[in-house]
Design an enzyme around this catalytic site. Structure first.
Site, PDB file in Angstrom:
ATOM      1  N   LYS A  59       0.840  -1.208   0.000  1.00 35.12           N
ATOM      2  CA  LYS A  59       0.000   0.000   0.000  1.00 35.12           C
ATOM      3  C   LYS A  59       0.874   1.258   0.000  1.00 35.12           C
ATOM      4  CE  LYS A  59      -0.288  -0.372   5.054  1.00 35.12           C
ATOM      5  NZ  LYS A  59      -1.081  -0.951   6.156  1.00 35.12           N
ATOM      6  N   TYR A 280      15.881  30.023  10.615  1.00 38.34           N
ATOM      7  CA  TYR A 280      14.668  30.756  10.957  1.00 38.34           C
ATOM      8  C   TYR A 280      14.473  30.831  12.462  1.00 38.34           C
ATOM      9  CZ  TYR A 280      12.873  30.596   6.132  1.00 38.34           C
ATOM     10  OH  TYR A 280      12.684  30.758   4.787  1.00 38.34           O
TER      11      TYR A 280
HETATM   12  C1  LIG Z   1      -0.392  -1.842   6.890  1.00 39.67           C
HETATM   13  C2  LIG Z   1      -0.957  -3.130   7.347  1.00 39.67           C
HETATM   14  C3  LIG Z   1      -0.158  -4.292   7.398  1.00 39.67           C
HETATM   15  C4  LIG Z   1       1.342  -4.239   7.226  1.00 39.67           C
HETATM   16  O1  LIG Z   1       1.920  -3.720   8.412  1.00 39.67           O
HETATM   17  P1  LIG Z   1       3.501  -3.663   8.636  1.00 39.67           P
HETATM   18  O2  LIG Z   1       3.631  -3.255  10.048  1.00 39.67           O
HETATM   19  O3  LIG Z   1       4.007  -2.636   7.682  1.00 39.67           O
HETATM   20  O4  LIG Z   1       4.039  -5.012   8.350  1.00 39.67           O
HETATM   21  C5  LIG Z   1      -0.771  -5.500   7.672  1.00 39.67           C
HETATM   22  N1  LIG Z   1      -2.106  -5.565   7.926  1.00 39.67           N
HETATM   23  C6  LIG Z   1      -2.894  -4.472   7.924  1.00 39.67           C
HETATM   24  C7  LIG Z   1      -4.335  -4.605   8.230  1.00 39.67           C
HETATM   25  C8  LIG Z   1      -2.350  -3.218   7.657  1.00 39.67           C
HETATM   26  O5  LIG Z   1      -3.130  -2.119   7.674  1.00 39.67           O
END
Ligand SMILES: *Cc1c(COP(=O)(O)O)cnc(C)c1O
Length: 394
Positions: A59, A280
């Site tokens: 994702k 800044y």
């Molecule tokens: C993002 C996500 C994962 C992966 O998590 P990681 O900690 O990056 O391995 C797995 N299951 C769900 C439901 C997620 O939202």
């Protein structure tokens, strides 16, 4: 760092040196992404959990590293199950894999979108009775059964069916009949802390809910959960962060190696005298004779403004030839200023500073800004030159 770790770091460093040499002369920053290492990490995790299957969570553009390059590398390594969040991501993943790949969409069906999801051949992760009903209705319209995953809430209280929704679904044979349930999953809240009682509690709740559902492979663990041991593996694990070299749990190191490094160019070097301030709002006051380097890297490149350092603070750091150099003053949009007084050999205009790499880990960078390595990855800027190592072997 153990012996094996430092060997790996030296290899990373050599590859990075070559990548930096190949960057255009005008490049202000370079991000080096090792696709072969991502594939190797997936294989190592698969071996760690065998005979459980191992998916890949890709994702958010493969955690910012570029789904267009990362997904084909994982597919070539043998990965056949992918998780994304949105339909756009799912359609991209579908186009980058073969017909034998399964794409699960974690956000499920946005209200009213079931026809689009079905048309795209994507398997949604259903997190409520309403969503399951919408998917079942779409199946009825198409006079078929539609594949999906069911997401059960076991205590995260984010997405997932509460027990009441699950009971409603179990009682609605008409809807349930139309769902081709391929996976039953849940997500852990505290898996980065192996001693947390919530881990075992969520596992128990998960198993208590199984009898309400058609039998299907189960999945509970992400990168941190899969390091909690066999009882957490079930039929499928879902790592994301670990594939990209992240250590989700400081207590249990995953058998993976870093895959990403980032370097920023020194634009200017200056000597500054006591009494001067840097950046800044003049938050940092120079104490002694100090050599400063200004780097072409700011918060627009993913160097969080929270890594700024006022007088006396050490927050963000970069590295030159293996030695750390602290950020002084505010991080601005395009620039940071670092103290290079102690760096040997002397830092010169045009040199490269390590932002993430053998010295500064994803976790170091996250900690310096009060966040986590996950956010570091997904915030990596778009204007650094990207170099991909390995990957395209066919
Ligand atoms: C993002 C996500 C994962 C992966 O998590 P990681 O900690 O990056 O391995 C797995 N299951 C769900 C439901 C997620 O939202």
């Amino acid at each position: 760092m153990n012996q094996e770790g430092s060997q790996q770091d030296i290899m990373t460093n050599d590859a990075a040196t070559t990548a930096l040499a190949s960057a255009p002369a005008h490049a202000t920053g370079v991000i080096v992404i090792d696709l072969d290492r991502i594939a190797a990490n997936w294989l190592a995790l698969r071996e760690h959990v065998a005979p459980t299957s191992c998916a890949a969570v890709v994702k958010a553009d493969a955690y910012g590293l570029g789904a267009a390059r990362v997904i084909p590398a994982l597919y070539r390594a043998g990965c056949r199950t992918y998780f994304v969040a949105t339909l756009d991501e799912a359609v991209e993943a579908r186009a980058l894999t073969g017909p034998d790949a399964i794409i699960f969409m974690l956000d499920g069906i946005v209200a009213g979108s079931a026809p689009e999801v079905a048309e795209a051949g994507i398997w949604p992760v259903l997190s409520s009775f309403a969503e399951a009903y919408e998917w079942a209705s779409e199946a009825t319209r198409r006079d078929t059964r539609l594949p999906c995953a069911l997401h059960l809430d076991t205590g995260l209280n984010r997405l997932g069916m509460p027990a009441s929704d699950l009971h409603a679904l179990a009682a609605n044979m008409h809807a349930l009949d139309k769902l081709d349930v391929r996976l039953v999953m849940s997500h852990l809240a505290c898996a980065d802390d192996p001693g947390h009682p919530k881990n075992a509690q969520q596992r128990e709740i998960f198993e208590q809910l199984f009898p309400l559902l058609p039998s299907a492979p189960a999945s509970l663990a992400a990168s941190d959960g899969l390091m909690l041991g066999k009882p957490y593996h079930y039929g499928l694990v879902r790592p994301g962060y670990a594939l990209y070299g992240g250590q989700a749990s400081s207590a249990n190191r995953a058998p993976v190696e870093p895959v990403v490094s980032a370097y920023a160019r020194v634009l200017q070097v200056r000597d500054s005298a006591p009494g001067h301030t840097v950046g800044y709002s003049a938050t940092y006051q120079i104490a002694g004779v100090t050599r400063l380097a200004t780097l072409a890297c700011g918060y627009a490149d993913g160097f969080f403004r929270h890594a700024s350092a006022a007088t006396g603070q050490i927050n963000g750091q970069v590295a030159f030839a293996g030695t750390r150099s602290p950020v002084v003053g505010r991080v601005s949009m395009d620039l940071i200023t670092v103290d290079v007084t102690a760096i040997e050999p002397e830092v010169v205009r045009g040199a490269w500073a390590e932002i993430i790499g053998p010295v500064i880990s994803l976790e170091d960078m996250g900690n310096a800004a009060g966040t986590i390595g996950y956010e570091v990855l997904t915030a990596l800027g778009k204007r650094f030159h990207r170099v991909y190592l390995g990957g395209d072997k066919d």
